[in-house]
Motif scaffolding. Sequence first.
Motif, PDB file in Angstrom:
ATOM      1  N   LEU A 284       0.670  -1.317  -0.047  1.00 46.91           N
ATOM      2  CA  LEU A 284      -0.006   0.018   0.014  1.00 46.91           C
ATOM      3  C   LEU A 284       0.904   1.275   0.048  1.00 46.91           C
ATOM      4  O   LEU A 284       0.351   2.532  -0.022  1.00 46.91           O
ATOM      5  N   SER A 285       2.159   1.253   0.266  1.00 43.73           N
ATOM      6  CA  SER A 285       3.022   2.233   0.315  1.00 43.73           C
ATOM      7  C   SER A 285       4.316   2.086  -0.273  1.00 43.73           C
ATOM      8  O   SER A 285       4.511   0.982  -0.870  1.00 43.73           O
ATOM      9  N   ASP A 286       5.303   2.949  -0.091  1.00 42.20           N
ATOM     10  CA  ASP A 286       6.599   2.833  -0.876  1.00 42.20           C
ATOM     11  C   ASP A 286       7.702   1.926  -0.190  1.00 42.20           C
ATOM     12  O   ASP A 286       8.625   1.374  -0.799  1.00 42.20           O
ATOM     13  N   GLU A 287       7.673   1.683   1.308  1.00 40.92           N
ATOM     14  CA  GLU A 287       8.588   0.725   1.647  1.00 40.92           C
ATOM     15  C   GLU A 287       8.435  -0.696   1.619  1.00 40.92           C
ATOM     16  O   GLU A 287       7.286  -1.152   1.211  1.00 40.92           O
ATOM     17  N   PRO A 288       9.585  -1.428   1.489  1.00 41.42           N
ATOM     18  CA  PRO A 288       9.558  -2.800   0.994  1.00 41.42           C
ATOM     19  C   PRO A 288       8.608  -3.636   1.987  1.00 41.42           C
ATOM     20  O   PRO A 288       8.466  -3.353   3.268  1.00 41.42           O
ATOM     21  N   LEU A 289       7.928  -4.569   1.738  1.00 41.32           N
ATOM     22  CA  LEU A 289       6.992  -5.354   2.480  1.00 41.32           C
ATOM     23  C   LEU A 289       7.641  -5.973   3.927  1.00 41.32           C
ATOM     24  O   LEU A 289       6.972  -6.142   4.809  1.00 41.32           O
ATOM     25  N   ASP A 290       8.608  -6.239   3.650  1.00 42.39           N
ATOM     26  CA  ASP A 290       9.705  -6.899   4.845  1.00 42.39           C
ATOM     27  C   ASP A 290      10.388  -6.059   5.716  1.00 42.39           C
ATOM     28  O   ASP A 290      10.936  -6.304   6.568  1.00 42.39           O
ATOM     29  N   GLU A 291      10.199  -4.768   5.235  1.00 45.52           N
ATOM     30  CA  GLU A 291      11.121  -3.878   6.120  1.00 45.52           C
ATOM     31  C   GLU A 291      10.524  -3.581   7.585  1.00 45.52           C
ATOM     32  O   GLU A 291      11.241  -3.306   8.545  1.00 45.52           O
ATOM     33  N   PRO A 292       9.151  -3.279   7.614  1.00 46.97           N
ATOM     34  CA  PRO A 292       8.579  -2.897   9.053  1.00 46.97           C
ATOM     35  C   PRO A 292       9.025  -3.815  10.266  1.00 46.97           C
ATOM     36  O   PRO A 292       9.414  -3.079  11.101  1.00 46.97           O
ATOM     37  N   PRO A 293       9.448  -5.035  10.208  1.00 45.22           N
ATOM     38  CA  PRO A 293       9.639  -5.590  11.295  1.00 45.22           C
ATOM     39  C   PRO A 293      10.892  -5.568  11.471  1.00 45.22           C
ATOM     40  O   PRO A 293      11.574  -5.472  12.667  1.00 45.22           O
ATOM     41  N   ARG A 294      11.985  -5.150  10.706  1.00 46.40           N
ATOM     42  CA  ARG A 294      13.061  -4.997  10.899  1.00 46.40           C
ATOM     43  C   ARG A 294      13.443  -3.680  11.610  1.00 46.40           C
ATOM     44  O   ARG A 294      14.029  -3.522  12.652  1.00 46.40           O
ATOM     45  N   LEU A 295      12.576  -2.680  11.232  1.00 50.41           N
ATOM     46  CA  LEU A 295      12.918  -1.281  11.613  1.00 50.41           C
ATOM     47  C   LEU A 295      12.111  -1.385  13.360  1.00 50.41           C
ATOM     48  O   LEU A 295      12.643  -0.451  14.007  1.00 50.41           O
TER      49      LEU A 295
ATOM     50  N   HIS B  15      12.470  -3.995  15.097  1.00 47.42           N
ATOM     51  CA  HIS B  15      13.439  -4.398  16.241  1.00 47.42           C
ATOM     52  C   HIS B  15      14.445  -3.616  16.486  1.00 47.42           C
ATOM     53  O   HIS B  15      15.075  -3.592  17.631  1.00 47.42           O
ATOM     54  N   ASP B  16      14.795  -2.718  15.519  1.00 47.03           N
ATOM     55  CA  ASP B  16      15.819  -1.631  15.811  1.00 47.03           C
ATOM     56  C   ASP B  16      15.331  -0.695  16.711  1.00 47.03           C
ATOM     57  O   ASP B  16      16.231  -0.293  17.604  1.00 47.03           O
ATOM     58  N   ALA B  17      14.062  -0.422  16.777  1.00 50.70           N
ATOM     59  CA  ALA B  17      13.367   0.804  17.723  1.00 50.70           C
ATOM     60  C   ALA B  17      13.327   0.161  18.967  1.00 50.70           C
ATOM     61  O   ALA B  17      13.482   0.555  19.946  1.00 50.70           O
ATOM     62  N   TRP B  18      13.061  -1.306  19.214  1.00 47.46           N
ATOM     63  CA  TRP B  18      12.857  -2.002  20.381  1.00 47.46           C
ATOM     64  C   TRP B  18      14.042  -2.051  20.961  1.00 47.46           C
ATOM     65  O   TRP B  18      14.153  -1.817  22.207  1.00 47.46           O
ATOM     66  N   GLU B  19      15.192  -2.101  20.463  1.00 43.90           N
ATOM     67  CA  GLU B  19      16.676  -2.321  20.840  1.00 43.90           C
ATOM     68  C   GLU B  19      16.987  -0.776  21.532  1.00 43.90           C
ATOM     69  O   GLU B  19      17.713  -0.754  22.478  1.00 43.90           O
ATOM     70  N   ARG B  20      16.647   0.157  20.813  1.00 46.39           N
ATOM     71  CA  ARG B  20      16.881   1.566  21.208  1.00 46.39           C
ATOM     72  C   ARG B  20      16.365   1.850  22.353  1.00 46.39           C
ATOM     73  O   ARG B  20      17.017   2.768  23.237  1.00 46.39           O
ATOM     74  N   VAL B  21      15.228   1.535  22.739  1.00 50.58           N
ATOM     75  CA  VAL B  21      14.446   1.714  24.040  1.00 50.58           C
ATOM     76  C   VAL B  21      14.668   0.850  25.138  1.00 50.58           C
ATOM     77  O   VAL B  21      14.130   0.929  26.295  1.00 50.58           O
TER      78      VAL B  21
END
Length: 309
Positions: free
Chosen positions: A268-279, A281-287
């Motif tokens: 539905l948008s521009d990001e790759p379909l498999d990108e959201p869970p990778r980002l 996990h990155d956000a999870w580690e930051r907090v």
Amino acid sequence: MRFTNLKSNFRKPQTSHVLRWMLGLHNEKRPKASATGVSVPFVHNDGKQLGKGDKDTLTWIGQASFLVQLAGINVLIDPVMSMNIGWIRRNSPPGIAWPAMPKIDLVLITHNHRDHMDVPTLKKLGPDPVYLVPQGLGQWFLKNGFTRVIEMGWWQQEEVAGLHITFVPAEHWSRRGINDVNTSWWGGFVIEKDGMRLYHSGDTGWFDGFTDIGRRFGEIHAAMLPIGAYAPRWFMKPQHINPDEAVDAMTALGAKRLIPMHWGTFKLSDEPLDEPPRLLHDAWERVSLPDRSLEVAALGQILMLDQFI
């Protein structure tokens, strides 16, 4: 009647903005990513465990579709089983195939966008379930032969089949045709039974309502929050949270677990379909949140809710 958000300055995407996005006339252009054929974790679900009804479970079907089983009651949220919505093809099959689906008692619809309210799926479910729908959508369901319909406004609570279900605000919009913009509401649901409390946000941008929901309901054991359809941000931000905002939303809600949704199913948008869970996990580690508080479910995976308490 036209419905509005809690933020008085929210505006649905204008046609000029849609064209600007689709034609790439902006500074957040990204390389074209595949709309289908993208690998998403999948667990074969033959329905045998779902049919017993002796366990409280949560199963991700795809996009915003979930099967919730509480106290022997089967609830479908935003069911979309079709292999395409309009011209958009499904990337991954539903996590539960029709033959494996248990008898459905309740259907909850967060809003009328086609990746949340799919007519072929609803017609196959038929008139037997009770349908809980946003205010302004009840007439559509009645006209189409769904006689057991409860229309709900924000903060309205209903007790159905022993479950307490509240329709809560979200930051979004609605449209099904040409002249029906915001003529029905949008929102999320809080489902409660015997101390178990689940939250499904529907589609939403970031808003202070997350804090309000957490304050009103107390501990939320599982928050089903969207993490996809966020790029480009200049266009998507008002209506779809991204992975970082999903983590912030979980914190604002005071939820014990985050169950991500709205990714990997429809492009539905521009990001790759498999990108959201990778980002995510990155956000999870930051907090530095506990690993056990994040449950990135595979399609068809059955989550046992007693482990969330």
